[in-house]
Scaffold this motif. Structure first.
Motif, PDB file in Angstrom:
ATOM      1  N   UNK A 225      15.997  -9.343   2.004  1.00 43.89           N
ATOM      2  CA  UNK A 225      15.378  -8.017   2.038  1.00 43.89           C
ATOM      3  C   UNK A 225      14.529  -7.726   0.805  1.00 43.89           C
ATOM      4  N   UNK A 226      14.535  -6.465   0.346  1.00 45.95           N
ATOM      5  CA  UNK A 226      13.617  -6.042  -0.713  1.00 45.95           C
ATOM      6  C   UNK A 226      13.896  -6.782  -2.013  1.00 45.95           C
ATOM      7  N   UNK A 227      15.151  -7.071  -2.280  1.00 46.97           N
ATOM      8  CA  UNK A 227      15.486  -7.798  -3.507  1.00 46.97           C
ATOM      9  C   UNK A 227      14.852  -9.191  -3.505  1.00 46.97           C
ATOM     10  N   UNK A 228      14.900  -9.853  -2.357  1.00 46.96           N
ATOM     11  CA  UNK A 228      14.292 -11.184  -2.247  1.00 46.96           C
ATOM     12  C   UNK A 228      12.772 -11.094  -2.385  1.00 46.96           C
ATOM     13  N   UNK A 229      12.172 -10.070  -1.787  1.00 41.86           N
ATOM     14  CA  UNK A 229      10.723  -9.886  -1.891  1.00 41.86           C
ATOM     15  C   UNK A 229      10.307  -9.704  -3.354  1.00 41.86           C
ATOM     16  N   UNK A 230      11.026  -8.869  -4.079  1.00 45.12           N
ATOM     17  CA  UNK A 230      10.691  -8.633  -5.488  1.00 45.12           C
ATOM     18  C   UNK A 230      10.792  -9.917  -6.299  1.00 45.12           C
ATOM     19  N   UNK A 231      11.870 -10.676  -6.092  1.00 49.42           N
ATOM     20  CA  UNK A 231      12.047 -11.913  -6.847  1.00 49.42           C
ATOM     21  C   UNK A 231      10.974 -12.944  -6.493  1.00 49.42           C
ATOM     22  N   UNK A 232      10.584 -12.969  -5.218  1.00 53.04           N
ATOM     23  CA  UNK A 232       9.543 -13.906  -4.786  1.00 53.04           C
ATOM     24  C   UNK A 232       8.212 -13.585  -5.454  1.00 53.04           C
ATOM     25  N   UNK A 233       7.859 -12.303  -5.506  1.00 53.94           N
ATOM     26  CA  UNK A 233       6.606 -11.898  -6.132  1.00 53.94           C
ATOM     27  C   UNK A 233       6.650 -12.153  -7.635  1.00 53.94           C
ATOM     28  N   UNK A 234       7.789 -11.866  -8.259  1.00 54.78           N
ATOM     29  CA  UNK A 234       7.907 -12.113  -9.708  1.00 54.78           C
ATOM     30  C   UNK A 234       7.708 -13.591 -10.012  1.00 54.78           C
ATOM     31  N   UNK A 235       8.294 -14.461  -9.202  1.00 55.54           N
ATOM     32  CA  UNK A 235       8.150 -15.909  -9.417  1.00 55.54           C
ATOM     33  C   UNK A 235       6.684 -16.326  -9.287  1.00 55.54           C
ATOM     34  N   UNK A 236       5.992 -15.788  -8.281  1.00 52.76           N
ATOM     35  CA  UNK A 236       4.582 -16.140  -8.085  1.00 52.76           C
ATOM     36  C   UNK A 236       3.718 -15.635  -9.239  1.00 52.76           C
ATOM     37  N   UNK A 237       3.989 -14.418  -9.719  1.00 59.46           N
ATOM     38  CA  UNK A 237       3.214 -13.859 -10.825  1.00 59.46           C
ATOM     39  C   UNK A 237       3.385 -14.707 -12.082  1.00 59.46           C
ATOM     40  N   UNK A 238       4.602 -15.163 -12.328  1.00 59.32           N
ATOM     41  CA  UNK A 238       4.882 -15.950 -13.526  1.00 59.32           C
ATOM     42  C   UNK A 238       4.255 -17.343 -13.444  1.00 59.32           C
ATOM     43  N   UNK A 239       4.346 -17.985 -12.286  1.00 55.33           N
ATOM     44  CA  UNK A 239       3.926 -19.379 -12.163  1.00 55.33           C
ATOM     45  C   UNK A 239       2.440 -19.553 -11.891  1.00 55.33           C
ATOM     46  N   UNK A 240       1.799 -18.567 -11.264  1.00 54.06           N
ATOM     47  CA  UNK A 240       0.389 -18.718 -10.927  1.00 54.06           C
ATOM     48  C   UNK A 240      -0.496 -18.275 -12.095  1.00 54.06           C
ATOM     49  N   UNK A 241      -1.460 -19.107 -12.498  1.00 49.86           N
ATOM     50  CA  UNK A 241      -2.361 -18.718 -13.598  1.00 49.86           C
ATOM     51  C   UNK A 241      -3.532 -17.864 -13.116  1.00 49.86           C
ATOM     52  N   UNK A 242      -3.675 -17.739 -11.803  1.00 54.27           N
ATOM     53  CA  UNK A 242      -4.846 -17.059 -11.240  1.00 54.27           C
ATOM     54  C   UNK A 242      -4.566 -15.589 -10.960  1.00 54.27           C
ATOM     55  N   UNK A 243      -5.609 -14.752 -11.028  1.00 58.08           N
ATOM     56  CA  UNK A 243      -5.432 -13.324 -10.739  1.00 58.08           C
ATOM     57  C   UNK A 243      -5.233 -13.031  -9.266  1.00 58.08           C
ATOM     58  N   UNK A 244      -5.633 -13.981  -8.397  1.00 57.34           N
ATOM     59  CA  UNK A 244      -5.471 -13.800  -6.952  1.00 57.34           C
ATOM     60  C   UNK A 244      -4.381 -14.740  -6.454  1.00 57.34           C
ATOM     61  N   UNK A 245      -3.300 -14.158  -5.928  1.00 53.03           N
ATOM     62  CA  UNK A 245      -2.207 -14.965  -5.390  1.00 53.03           C
ATOM     63  C   UNK A 245      -2.548 -15.371  -3.964  1.00 53.03           C
ATOM     64  N   UNK A 246      -2.441 -16.671  -3.682  1.00 46.53           N
ATOM     65  CA  UNK A 246      -2.743 -17.186  -2.356  1.00 46.53           C
ATOM     66  C   UNK A 246      -1.451 -17.661  -1.702  1.00 46.53           C
ATOM     67  N   UNK A 247      -1.556 -18.052  -0.436  1.00 39.94           N
ATOM     68  CA  UNK A 247      -0.358 -18.453   0.311  1.00 39.94           C
ATOM     69  C   UNK A 247       0.381 -19.595  -0.385  1.00 39.94           C
ATOM     70  N   UNK A 248      -0.372 -20.494  -1.014  1.00 36.95           N
ATOM     71  CA  UNK A 248       0.254 -21.618  -1.702  1.00 36.95           C
ATOM     72  C   UNK A 248       1.119 -21.219  -2.882  1.00 36.95           C
ATOM     73  N   UNK A 249       0.966 -19.981  -3.369  1.00 33.71           N
ATOM     74  CA  UNK A 249       1.806 -19.502  -4.476  1.00 33.71           C
ATOM     75  C   UNK A 249       3.184 -19.047  -3.999  1.00 33.71           C
TER      76      UNK A 249
END
Length: 478
Positions: A361-385
């Motif tokens: 649920x929402x907790x998993x969504x938040x953690x997923x987005x946080x992981x993508x923000x930390x690991x992706x160097x780009x300002x635009x997050x794509x499906x591969x992130x």
């Protein structure tokens, strides 16, 4: 907040002895210091509610020590004692942040009155601090309960109806759906705003410790109980207690919760005195309590006392139209916390996030987005992130989105940057993209029978012919 621990710092042994005897007789814990350095060491090693400091001591004076206390942003209340009744000393002490100023010699009755005055001041300070935190949390809460789906709108209505009363509420929903946020919303919109909101996860505390955590214990109640401890119910007095995961509460302890609901009083472990408590109870669970009642794992009478107003939080997969709003909120929140430039999701990534089943649920969504923000160097997050996410149809879990939900998701993804769009005929463009597949689909189902298709669509045949031409729909050739 009552006073328990007092520090007395004075270079005169007779003054230390008199004050310690008088204060200990009143039940206070008293530590003694012969000079400022010893007093500072004790302050660093212990938590004191009140300090009585002589203004003149060898080495570090009482005023110097007061400065050190204030530099540490301590909330310790300090009273300066002096044998020199000069205005200069009094003004200097108060200017540096002393709570009060006493001139020696003084009657012990003055000390009693002073301690009572300090107790009231601490209580008022505690209430003001609590109110500030409550209001701060309430402001944050208004931004963290996210959603505009029909299910969430109904929950907002229910909160508005039940919050003003003291009725017991049972919040049910899967893990990660935000049950505590709902409980806080009820508290912050009630007459108990400014009083404590005390959460307790019943599943996170060993069963043998849960009772004393809830009801507190008396000194000597068991090995290690060196002093009295207030339980969560007393801490929440006047406010709200949130019993999370109440379905995991031991069966024998459930009877004592039922007694609190019925009698509005508790008894500390190891005690025999009934203590009245004024608390509102909001409980939550991710279990099916009706099934637990049938299996005799949960008391039926307690279930009915808790389930006065039920609130059911639907899982995120059943309100997928809220996902784009949640993604936008979490991106802003997480980028702010990490102090990185604001990132956004591509349409493809947003569609992927919306189509995923979200078992956490929402907790998993938040953690997923946080992981993508930390690991992706780009300002635009794509499906591969977002590796590892599968669509709702691929993992076979949950139900597909409604037609309205799909359209909503697509529109939000397509026009997520609406503020940067130029004026144009968006309405006509969207209608055209919806009309074309709709008419094409109905014509296919009617095998090109325009009379039948017009009837199904609810338009006349001439209008249908016009639409076929305008939209460039190829007719099926039999």
């Amino acid at each position: 907040m009552p006073i328990n621990n007092i520090l007395v710092a004075d270079d005169e042994e007779s003054m230390r002895w008199v004050l310690s005897k008088a204060l200990r007789k009143k039940g206070f814990n008293v530590e003694l210091a012969r000079d400022g350095e010893e007093a500072l060491r004790l302050i660093k090693e212990n938590v004191f509610d009140l300090a009585l400091l002589d203004i003149k001591m060898p080495g570090m004076t009482g005023l110097d020590l007061l400065d050190r206390i204030k530099e540490a942003s301590s909330d310790l209340l300090v009273v300066i004692m002096t044998a020199e009744a000069s205005m200069k000393n009094a003004v200097e002490a108060m200017k540096r942040g002393a709570y009060d100023y006493l001139t020696k010699p003084f009657d012990l009755g003055v000390i009693d009155a002073l301690v009572e005055k300090v107790s009231r001041a601490r209580e008022m300070t505690s209430q003001v601090s609590l109110l500030k935190e409550e209001l701060k949390d309430r402001y944050q809460l208004e931004k963290t309960i996210i959603g505009n789906s029909p299910a969430m709108r109904e929950i907002y209505k229910t909160i508005g109806k039940v919050a003003p009363s003291d009725v017991t509420v049972l919040v049910q929903g899967e893990s990660g759906t935000g049950k505590e946020l709902i409980a806080r919303a009820i508290h912050y919109n009630s007459r108990r705003l400014g009083k404590p909101f005390v959460p307790l996860n019943c599943a996170a505390i060993p069963s043998e410790l849960l009772e004393s955590e809830l009801f507190g214990f008396e000194k000597g109640a068991f090995t290690g109980a060196t002093e009295r401890k207030l339980g969560k119910f007393e801490q929440a007095n006047g406010g709200t207690i949130f019993l999370d995961e109440i379905g995991d509460m031991p069966f024998d302890l459930q009877a004592k919760i039922l007694r609190v609901l019925q009698e509005r009083e508790i008894t500390r472990t190891g005690g025999n005195q009934s203590i009245p408590v004024d608390v509102r109870i909001v409980a939550a669970t991710n279990q099916d309590l009706e099934e637990s009642v049938r299996k005799r794992q949960f008391r039926e009478d307690l279930y009915y006392r808790l389930n006065v107003i039920p609130i059911h939080l639907v899982p995120l997969r059943e309100r997928a139209e809220d996902v784009p709003l949640l993604v936008e909120y979490f991106l802003s929140k997480i980028c702010g916390e990490l102090d990185v430039p604001l990132k956004r999701c591509s349409n493809e990534a947003l569609n992927l996030l919306t189509s995923y089943n979200w078992p956490g649920n929402i907790r998993e969504l938040e953690n997923t987005i946080k992981r993508a923000v930390i690991l992706s160097p780009d300002p635009l997050l794509v499906a591969g992130d977002f590796p590892g996410l599968t669509t709702r149809q691929e993992d076979g879990k949950g139900e597909e989105l409604s037609l309205e939900g799909i359209v909503d998701v697509k529109l939000r993804g397509s026009f997520s940057n609406m503020e940067r769009m130029e004026s144009g005929d968006v309405y006509a463009m969207v209608l055209e993209q919806v009309e074309r597949p709709l008419i094409r689909f109905v014509l296919e189902k009617t095998r090109g029978n325009q009379v039948r298709a017009a009837d199904i669509l609810g338009i006349n045949r001439n209008t249908l012919r016009k639409k076929i031409t305008e939209l460039g729909i190829e007719l099926r050739k039999e």
